[in-house]
Design an enzyme around this catalytic site. Structure first.
Site, PDB file in Angstrom:
ATOM      1  N   GLN A 238       0.836  -1.207   0.000  1.00  0.00           N
ATOM      2  CA  GLN A 238       0.000   0.000   0.000  1.00  0.00           C
ATOM      3  C   GLN A 238       0.874   1.262   0.000  1.00  0.00           C
ATOM      4  OE1 GLN A 238      -4.281   0.405   1.705  1.00  0.00           O
ATOM      5  NE2 GLN A 238      -2.929   0.537   3.452  1.00  0.00           N
ATOM      6  N   GLU A 241       1.789   2.822  -3.419  1.00  0.00           N
ATOM      7  CA  GLU A 241       0.857   3.786  -3.998  1.00  0.00           C
ATOM      8  C   GLU A 241       0.905   5.115  -3.261  1.00  0.00           C
ATOM      9  OE1 GLU A 241      -3.030   1.831  -5.505  1.00  0.00           O
ATOM     10  OE2 GLU A 241      -1.720   0.243  -4.753  1.00  0.00           O
ATOM     11  N   GLU A 242       1.019   5.050  -1.920  1.00  0.00           N
ATOM     12  CA  GLU A 242       1.115   6.284  -1.128  1.00  0.00           C
ATOM     13  C   GLU A 242       2.323   7.104  -1.585  1.00  0.00           C
ATOM     14  OE1 GLU A 242       0.704   5.920   3.108  1.00  0.00           O
ATOM     15  OE2 GLU A 242       1.939   7.691   3.513  1.00  0.00           O
ATOM     16  N   ARG A 243       3.440   6.432  -1.789  1.00  0.00           N
ATOM     17  CA  ARG A 243       4.679   7.156  -2.113  1.00  0.00           C
ATOM     18  C   ARG A 243       4.660   7.695  -3.540  1.00  0.00           C
ATOM     19  NH1 ARG A 243       7.914   2.828   1.694  1.00  0.00           N
ATOM     20  NH2 ARG A 243       7.287   3.882   3.613  1.00  0.00           N
ATOM     21  N   GLY A 246       2.381  10.730  -3.426  1.00  0.00           N
ATOM     22  CA  GLY A 246       3.034  11.898  -2.821  1.00  0.00           C
ATOM     23  C   GLY A 246       4.007  12.548  -3.788  1.00  0.00           C
TER      24      GLY A 246
END
Ligand SMILES: Cc1cc2nc3c(=O)[nH]c(=O)nc-3n(C[C@H](O)[C@H](O)[C@H](O)COP(=O)(O)OP(=O)(O)OC[C@H]3O[C@@H](n4cnc5c(N)ncnc54)[C@H](O)[C@@H]3O)c2cc1C
Length: 384
Positions: A238, A241-243, A246
């Site tokens: 997960q 995708e967060e990185r 960002g």
């Protein structure tokens, strides 16, 4: 990455939405240190923006990952970074594991209304004593009949004050730290969940960030995402995708800061000429532009590989590392050329300077990104 007319349509309609629904309120939400998440997310949900890449059967648009990049990029235009961060939590930080590994029942109960904008989500990984070292977190979820009883707490939780549910990483047994965790959906109105305080931050003022405590919080075991003990691995996925989100989100924010600085320094005169006409200034703008374009290429490359199903942990970590560092460089350099105006609290460049500092810390600090890259490249001491 080749963007089609469809991508441009999404970009354009999101830009219109930002100009109509977000920008007119940005200053007010910054001052209030919170924005009306339920109200705004419902509007975003109505226009389909909260589920661009989510499955159609749960109300998403079923588009490929390149559309998530377009959306992240476009949101970078928001002059209040906190609003864009909160939306990113909903679309790319708290929901990817649920969408991919959650049961059908769980997705109907939590994913579908989150895509519709009826529910606000948050991601609960960090704790007071464990941020960078995720494996060391202390929150427990012990089995009791068909339920888990959750005890512990989470720190620095974006959307935490307004969220309806948390994607929570907790220890479900006492085994090895990378195999004893599970991702569990915790409805935030459950007895024993305490939103202890709204945290006062350097930047991202419009985003509410909370400390949360769990005191014997009873949640059905069916709220677990994926197999028991797989939570650490699912969270690491997960994080990809967060990185990437960002990093992509930083691009337009940096473009906007450079554009605004060029416009300001072109107008502003000192020693009989525009500030921009000093070679040191226009060269610096060109240099920063070049860096942003390099980062854009890296992000598009990582996104393409992700799109084709590849593990992009290494490239996503590089994107996040570079984005965090470049944001600091761009916001600092631009602020410098705004002089005293840039140092004023209300100037957009000073807000960007404060907001963007989070990128090198949140979602894994720069040093954590470096550790991941070193690990994957076999550079850690004692490894060949
Ligand atoms: C505004 C904001 C919003 C956030 N939102 C969320 C959220 O929604 N959900 C969530 O779960 N978390 C969230 N976080 C938490 C964030 O992810 C953590 O703060 C981050 O992972 C760093 O953890 P830490 O603060 O405990 O730093 P620590 O782990 O205490 O580390 C402190 C510093 O030490 C350095 N460091 C750490 N490890 C190493 C190493 N191996 N080698 C060298 N140096 C090292 C780094 O510079 C790091 O910044 C948020 C944080 C902030 C500030």
């Amino acid at each position: 990455m080749l963007f089609t007319d469809e991508h441009e349509l999404v970009r354009k309609s999101l830009r219109t939405f930002i100009d109509r629904e977000i920008e007119p309120h940005a200053d007010e939400w910054e001052e209030a240190r919170i924005f009306p998440a339920h109200d705004l997310f419902k509007k975003l949900g109505n226009e389909g923006f909260l589920g661009l890449t989510k499955p159609e059967e749960y109300g998403g648009a079923g588009l490929d990952y390149s559309y998530a990049i377009v959306m992240a990029e476009e949101l970078g235009r928001c002059t209040s970074g906190g609003v864009s961060l909160a939306i990113g939590v909903q679309t790319d930080m708290a929901t990817p594991a649920l969408a991919r590994f959650g049961s059908d029942e769980l997705k109907r109960e939590f994913l579908a209304p989150t895509i519709a904008g009826d529910l606000v989500s948050c991601i609960g990984v960090s704790e007071v004593g464990s941020g960078s070292d995720v494996a060391s977190l202390k929150t427990t979820a012990r089995k009791d009949g068909d339920d888990y009883i959750i005890n512990g707490g989470k720190m620095w939780i974006t959307n935490g004050i307004q969220a309806d549910w948390m994607c929570c990483l907790a220890n479900t047994d006492d085994g090895p730290a990378h195999k004893n965790k599970s991702l569990i959906i915790v409805p935030m109105n459950t007895k024993g969940v305490e939103r202890a305080r709204k945290l006062h931050k350097l930047g991202m003022w419009s985003s509410d960030t909370a400390q949360i405590f769990f005191d014997d919080v009873r949640v059905p075991q069916r709220h677990r995402i994926g197999p028991e003990g797989a939570g650490f691995m699912l969270q690491m996925l997960q994080f990809q995708e967060e990185r990437l989100w960002g990093a992509a989100n930083s691009l337009t924010a940096m473009d906007a800061a450079i554009d605004a600085t060029i416009a300001y320094t072109r107008d502003r005169k000192a020693f009989g000429k525009s500030i921009l006409d000093n070679q040191v200034v226009h060269f610096r703008m060109a240099e920063l532009r070049t860096e942003v374009e390099c980062l854009r290429s890296l992000i598009y490359r990582a996104a393409e590989l992700f799109l084709s199903g590849k593990d992009v942990t290494r490239l996503a970590s590089m994107c996040k590392l570079k984005a965090g560092r470049l944001l600091r460089e761009v916001s600092d350099s631009c602020l410098q050329y705004w002089g005293g105006m840039g140092y004023m609290w209300e100037s957009k460049i000073s807000r960007m300077y404060r907001d963007s500092r989070l990128a090198s810390v949140g979602g894994g600090a720069d040093e954590v990104m470096l550790s991941i890259i070193c690990k994957l490249d076999g550079l850690l001491p004692g490894r060949s």
